[in-house]
Write a protein that holds these residues in place. Sequence first.
Motif, PDB file in Angstrom:
ATOM      1  N   MET A 323       0.825  -1.205   0.000  1.00 57.50           N
ATOM      2  CA  MET A 323       0.000   0.000   0.000  1.00 57.50           C
ATOM      3  C   MET A 323       0.859   1.254   0.000  1.00 57.50           C
ATOM      4  O   MET A 323       0.544   2.240  -0.682  1.00 57.50           O
ATOM      5  N   GLU A 324       1.964   1.218   0.727  1.00 57.95           N
ATOM      6  CA  GLU A 324       2.819   2.402   0.826  1.00 57.95           C
ATOM      7  C   GLU A 324       3.572   2.698  -0.469  1.00 57.95           C
ATOM      8  O   GLU A 324       4.072   3.807  -0.652  1.00 57.95           O
ATOM      9  N   THR A 325       3.631   1.743  -1.399  1.00 60.86           N
ATOM     10  CA  THR A 325       4.252   2.004  -2.697  1.00 60.86           C
ATOM     11  C   THR A 325       3.307   2.748  -3.636  1.00 60.86           C
ATOM     12  O   THR A 325       3.741   3.290  -4.655  1.00 60.86           O
ATOM     13  N   ASN A 326       2.020   2.719  -3.321  1.00 59.65           N
ATOM     14  CA  ASN A 326       0.991   3.328  -4.180  1.00 59.65           C
ATOM     15  C   ASN A 326       0.957   2.705  -5.572  1.00 59.65           C
ATOM     16  O   ASN A 326       0.506   3.344  -6.531  1.00 59.65           O
ATOM     17  N   GLN A 327       1.385   1.465  -5.683  1.00 62.17           N
ATOM     18  CA  GLN A 327       1.395   0.795  -6.978  1.00 62.17           C
ATOM     19  C   GLN A 327       0.132  -0.021  -7.240  1.00 62.17           C
ATOM     20  O   GLN A 327      -0.084  -0.502  -8.343  1.00 62.17           O
ATOM     21  N   HIS A 328      -0.688  -0.167  -6.220  1.00 62.07           N
ATOM     22  CA  HIS A 328      -1.863  -1.024  -6.376  1.00 62.07           C
ATOM     23  C   HIS A 328      -3.007  -0.290  -7.066  1.00 62.07           C
ATOM     24  O   HIS A 328      -3.102   0.938  -7.036  1.00 62.07           O
ATOM     25  N   VAL A 329      -3.872  -1.078  -7.684  1.00 61.51           N
ATOM     26  CA  VAL A 329      -5.115  -0.580  -8.268  1.00 61.51           C
ATOM     27  C   VAL A 329      -6.254  -1.307  -7.573  1.00 61.51           C
ATOM     28  O   VAL A 329      -6.468  -2.499  -7.789  1.00 61.51           O
ATOM     29  N   GLY A 330      -6.967  -0.614  -6.706  1.00 64.08           N
ATOM     30  CA  GLY A 330      -8.042  -1.254  -5.967  1.00 64.08           C
ATOM     31  C   GLY A 330      -7.624  -1.612  -4.559  1.00 64.08           C
ATOM     32  O   GLY A 330      -6.716  -1.023  -3.965  1.00 64.08           O
ATOM     33  N   LYS A 331      -8.291  -2.640  -4.003  1.00 69.93           N
ATOM     34  CA  LYS A 331      -8.160  -2.979  -2.593  1.00 69.93           C
ATOM     35  C   LYS A 331      -7.140  -4.079  -2.353  1.00 69.93           C
ATOM     36  O   LYS A 331      -6.860  -4.918  -3.214  1.00 69.93           O
ATOM     37  N   LEU A 332      -6.609  -4.089  -1.118  1.00 66.50           N
ATOM     38  CA  LEU A 332      -5.760  -5.153  -0.613  1.00 66.50           C
ATOM     39  C   LEU A 332      -6.530  -5.851   0.507  1.00 66.50           C
ATOM     40  O   LEU A 332      -7.149  -5.192   1.346  1.00 66.50           O
ATOM     41  N   VAL A 333      -6.471  -7.195   0.518  1.00 70.28           N
ATOM     42  CA  VAL A 333      -7.259  -7.976   1.474  1.00 70.28           C
ATOM     43  C   VAL A 333      -6.381  -9.069   2.069  1.00 70.28           C
ATOM     44  O   VAL A 333      -5.528  -9.638   1.372  1.00 70.28           O
TER      45      VAL A 333
END
Length: 337
Positions: A323-333
């Motif tokens: 999450m801290e990389t800001n590389q995701h698209v959408g949610k992490l679960v």
Amino acid sequence: MNVIEIQSYGAPEVLVPGTRPDPVAGAGELLIRVSASGINRPDVLQRTGNYPVPPGASDIPGLEVAGVVVSGDVQAMAQAGLALGDRVCALVAGGGYAQLCVAPIEQCLPVPRGLSDLEAASLPETFFTVWSNVFDRGRLQAGETLLIQGGTSGIGVTAIQMAKAAGATVIATAGSDEKCQACLALGADHAINYKTTDFVAEAKRLTQGAGVNVILDMVAGDYVAREVEALAEDGRLVIIAVQGGVKSEFNAGIVLRRRLTITGSTLRPRPVAFKAAIAKSLRETVWPWIESGRIKPVIHSVFAAAQAGGGLPSGAAQAHALMETNQHVGKLVVTWG
């Protein structure tokens, strides 16, 4: 029960597996055997010591869960149309990174038809937040234009889909051309790479000079002055995070002349009755959109919550690091075995 707890404030690795006594549901509450827990930006802030736990809430992080109801206030559950054994997702003020989680019954919703518990765990925090801020505070109406800062965040992908389902035109900003394409794929009408394009000028161009009606802002700081310029007459700026800083200077004359509204909110410390009203709106309006396929959960990555071994951090810690990389698209679960 097994939990993921904050050993001390710091980097993602401070999220470590632990055990706690099983919680007990009280009046107006139910107990969920958790299948999956959503990861959210406020969890990161809590881990770093920048988001105090509200009085009375669990110090275990985690604001959203999904799973099966195993006990609780049976009469209150019946009044809410819920029963033991039901699959639910819930918004909680803390305690979500655990195998068992107590939730106020009024903040629980049935898992939408056709969704897994894993998908349902990605819904509550962002859906409650977007409804409260875009539709209640921002008063977005069909035919209006919404500008979303950070279209590929968990909030962003939810806001894009909800606003489109409600009949609005959506402009999303993102930090790369690839992320802009992801916003368009989710239904945004336009996407602006804020690193290469002035979002104010582009928003004005896309609205034939009129400006946008509502802006959902997670940045604040020096963005506020630019957002004031981008708003149409009677426009509404809704601030829900301050990733760019808490101090802002803006042209108050524009606010006066265009009759603008600048507002903001946090959700976690609000009372159960406030969140219950949002849950009611979601169940009546948004859950049918999900069950009809007009809105779909967007999950970037899934981790085993307590996954560890060979010197690796817990799965929750890995999720926070991503999450801290800001590389995701959408949610992490994260999931619980």
